[in-house]
Write a protein that holds these residues in place. Structure first.
Motif, PDB file in Angstrom:
ATOM      1  N   VAL A  35       0.840  -1.211   0.000  1.00 49.98           N
ATOM      2  CA  VAL A  35       0.000   0.000   0.000  1.00 49.98           C
ATOM      3  C   VAL A  35       0.878   1.265   0.000  1.00 49.98           C
ATOM      4  O   VAL A  35       0.541   2.272  -0.637  1.00 49.98           O
ATOM      5  CB  VAL A  35      -1.000  -0.009   1.194  1.00 49.98           C
ATOM      6  CG1 VAL A  35      -0.282  -0.047   2.525  1.00 49.98           C
ATOM      7  CG2 VAL A  35      -1.948   1.178   1.137  1.00 49.98           C
ATOM      8  N   ALA A  36       2.025   1.186   0.662  1.00 51.35           N
ATOM      9  CA  ALA A  36       2.943   2.332   0.682  1.00 51.35           C
ATOM     10  C   ALA A  36       3.514   2.574  -0.713  1.00 51.35           C
ATOM     11  O   ALA A  36       3.576   3.721  -1.188  1.00 51.35           O
ATOM     12  CB  ALA A  36       4.075   2.093   1.681  1.00 51.35           C
ATOM     13  N   GLN A  37       3.921   1.501  -1.359  1.00 47.70           N
ATOM     14  CA  GLN A  37       4.452   1.598  -2.710  1.00 47.70           C
ATOM     15  C   GLN A  37       3.406   2.222  -3.651  1.00 47.70           C
ATOM     16  O   GLN A  37       3.703   3.149  -4.412  1.00 47.70           O
ATOM     17  CB  GLN A  37       4.829   0.185  -3.187  1.00 47.70           C
ATOM     18  CG  GLN A  37       5.416   0.120  -4.584  1.00 47.70           C
ATOM     19  CD  GLN A  37       6.823   0.688  -4.653  1.00 47.70           C
ATOM     20  OE1 GLN A  37       7.541   0.715  -3.645  1.00 47.70           O
ATOM     21  NE2 GLN A  37       7.202   1.180  -5.825  1.00 47.70           N
ATOM     22  N   HIS A  38       2.181   1.734  -3.523  1.00 44.26           N
ATOM     23  CA  HIS A  38       1.083   2.204  -4.363  1.00 44.26           C
ATOM     24  C   HIS A  38       0.823   3.702  -4.145  1.00 44.26           C
ATOM     25  O   HIS A  38       0.734   4.490  -5.092  1.00 44.26           O
ATOM     26  CB  HIS A  38      -0.157   1.367  -4.015  1.00 44.26           C
ATOM     27  CG  HIS A  38      -1.326   1.613  -4.901  1.00 44.26           C
ATOM     28  ND1 HIS A  38      -1.246   1.561  -6.280  1.00 44.26           N
ATOM     29  CD2 HIS A  38      -2.630   1.906  -4.623  1.00 44.26           C
ATOM     30  CE1 HIS A  38      -2.435   1.818  -6.804  1.00 44.26           C
ATOM     31  NE2 HIS A  38      -3.286   2.036  -5.816  1.00 44.26           N
ATOM     32  N   LEU A  39       0.737   4.096  -2.884  1.00 44.13           N
ATOM     33  CA  LEU A  39       0.457   5.505  -2.564  1.00 44.13           C
ATOM     34  C   LEU A  39       1.606   6.408  -3.006  1.00 44.13           C
ATOM     35  O   LEU A  39       1.384   7.502  -3.531  1.00 44.13           O
ATOM     36  CB  LEU A  39       0.205   5.675  -1.061  1.00 44.13           C
ATOM     37  CG  LEU A  39      -1.113   5.097  -0.547  1.00 44.13           C
ATOM     38  CD1 LEU A  39      -1.125   5.066   0.973  1.00 44.13           C
ATOM     39  CD2 LEU A  39      -2.300   5.916  -1.068  1.00 44.13           C
ATOM     40  N   ALA A  40       2.834   5.946  -2.793  1.00 45.98           N
ATOM     41  CA  ALA A  40       3.992   6.747  -3.183  1.00 45.98           C
ATOM     42  C   ALA A  40       3.990   6.969  -4.698  1.00 45.98           C
ATOM     43  O   ALA A  40       4.261   8.071  -5.181  1.00 45.98           O
ATOM     44  CB  ALA A  40       5.286   6.068  -2.733  1.00 45.98           C
TER      45      ALA A  40
END
Ligand code: TXA
Ligand code: MG
Length: 364
Positions: free
Chosen positions: A88-93
């Motif tokens: 989810v962090a990768q996606h949001l970034a």
């Protein structure tokens, strides 16, 4: 730390390579550089150098238990400071970086404990300001940077604000004029079960919800005690020197109550200043001719209000009033961050829907 601050003007759109290289050299040597981001000015140090980061705390008068955001130059650098990068962090970034979104993720060993206040998580963001990005790249290290103000003061949106608070306490200032967003980044905790906004900011809650579906918000308000999920959520932050009352509730009674209080305070011989929306100015002035009034934009244009809010608070404070009366703003878009900062700047929050009027603000 030098007592003479070096102030270098840098074009925000096309940063001068030499100026940036000079600042990067200061970072690499363990010094402190104040620099612009799209949100507010930051006070930066090499995030991987604990002595350098310790100087930030000293310069700001910031308590050691309050962790600092690590600034990186791109999505690929997240993995450098995070022990693991949740999908989810990768996606949001990928969606929001560079931009005013800070992601709280598990910390990598390379990040010294002083940065995270001893905690196992690290807050990371990639700022959308050409000068900030150029500085991080030239420094070849992630940059730890809180807002460049004395602890508890209003965040700086101009280089002059930085000097007003911290002159003589850092080594070099990159001055690129006013910052475009005006409120700090949204801090999103991705180590919680549900992604949780610890601090509303430059990326609106609605934009995160559009991607994530459910987003929790750590909400603080009068009479509400919260655990310190984010130590920066201490009460009476962003505070001007003058006493500040915030009027909250439906617009019409809010403006009416503020106008009445202006008159009452004037009659009591108090020097009053008012922070209102553009559409309220005539009405407030009609109550007292000599009241200092600052309008921060149309109430429904959260982005405009956010950009002007901190400078307005500093300008009002400089008039040295006994009392600042502020109206609340609609909580849509950047309005949520505006509301949050006003609540935290307030000594009193007056909920006009509550018959008794003034609620004393409860703090931790
Ligand atoms: O826009 C911004 O975020 C600006 C610019 C300079 O990037 N920075 C900024 O930093 O506002 P600061 O230190 O003034 O606020 C950072 C907030 C604080 O509330 C802090 O407690 C929280 O982020 N924070 C930092 N690391 C954290 C962590 N590991 N877990 C939870 N909260 C964290
Ligand atoms: Mg701050």
């Amino acid at each position: 730390m030098s007592s003479e601050v070096v102030r270098v003007r840098v074009n925000p759109d096309q940063p001068d390579v030499e100026a940036v290289a000079r600042a990067a050299e200061v970072i690499r040597r363990g010094g402190l550089v104040a620099f612009p981001t799209e949100t507010v000015y930051g006070l930066g140090a090499d995030a991987l150098n604990p002595q350098a980061v310790a100087r930030i705390f000293e310069a700001k008068g910031r308590p050691a238990h309050d962790p600092i955001i690590v600034h990186v130059a791109g999505v690929d650098e997240l993995a450098r400071v995070a022990r693991e990068v949740p999908s989810v962090a990768q996606h949001l970034a990928e969606i929001f970086w560079p931009g005013p979104l800070t992601l709280v993720v598990p910390k990598a060993d390379v990040v010294p404990p002083v940065v995270t206040a001893g905690g196992e998580t690290v807050a990371v963001r990639c700022p959308a300001h050409p000068v900030a990005l150029a500085l991080i790249r030239a420094s070849q290290t992630p940059i730890a940077a809180p807002s460049a103000n004395r602890f508890g003061h209003t965040s700086p949106t101009t280089a002059q604000h930085v000097l007003d608070d911290l002159a003589g306490r850092f080594d070099l200032l990159l001055d690129s004029g006013p910052t475009p967003v005006g409120v700090e980044s949204t801090v999103l905790d991705l180590t919680a079960e549900i992604p949780t906004i610890l601090r509303p900011g430059g990326v609106p809650r609605e934009a995160l919800e559009a991607v994530l579906g459910q987003v929790a918000v750590v909400e603080r308000g009068p009479g509400r005690n919260m655990p310190l999920r984010s130590p920066g959520l201490l009460e009476r932050h962003y505070a001007p020197r003058a006493e500040l009352w915030l009027f909250t509730g439906p617009t019409e009674p809010v403006v009416e109550a503020l106008c009445q209080e202006v008159r009452r305070a004037r009659e009591a011989g108090r020097r009053v200043a008012a922070l209102v929306a553009d559409e309220d100015v005539a009405r407030v002035r009609a109550k007292a001719k000599d009241v200092v009034v600052i309008a921060v934009g149309p109430s429904h244009e959260g982005a405009v209000v956010a950009q002007r809010l901190f400078a307005a608070l500093r300008t009002l404070d400089a008039q040295n009033p006994d009392l600042i009366l502020a109206r609340d703003f609609p909580r849509q878009g950047l309005g949520l961050a505006v509301h949050d900062r006003l609540v935290r700047a307030a000594d009193r929050v007056v909920d006009v829907t509550v018959g008794t009027g003034v609620l004393p603000f409860e703090s931790d």
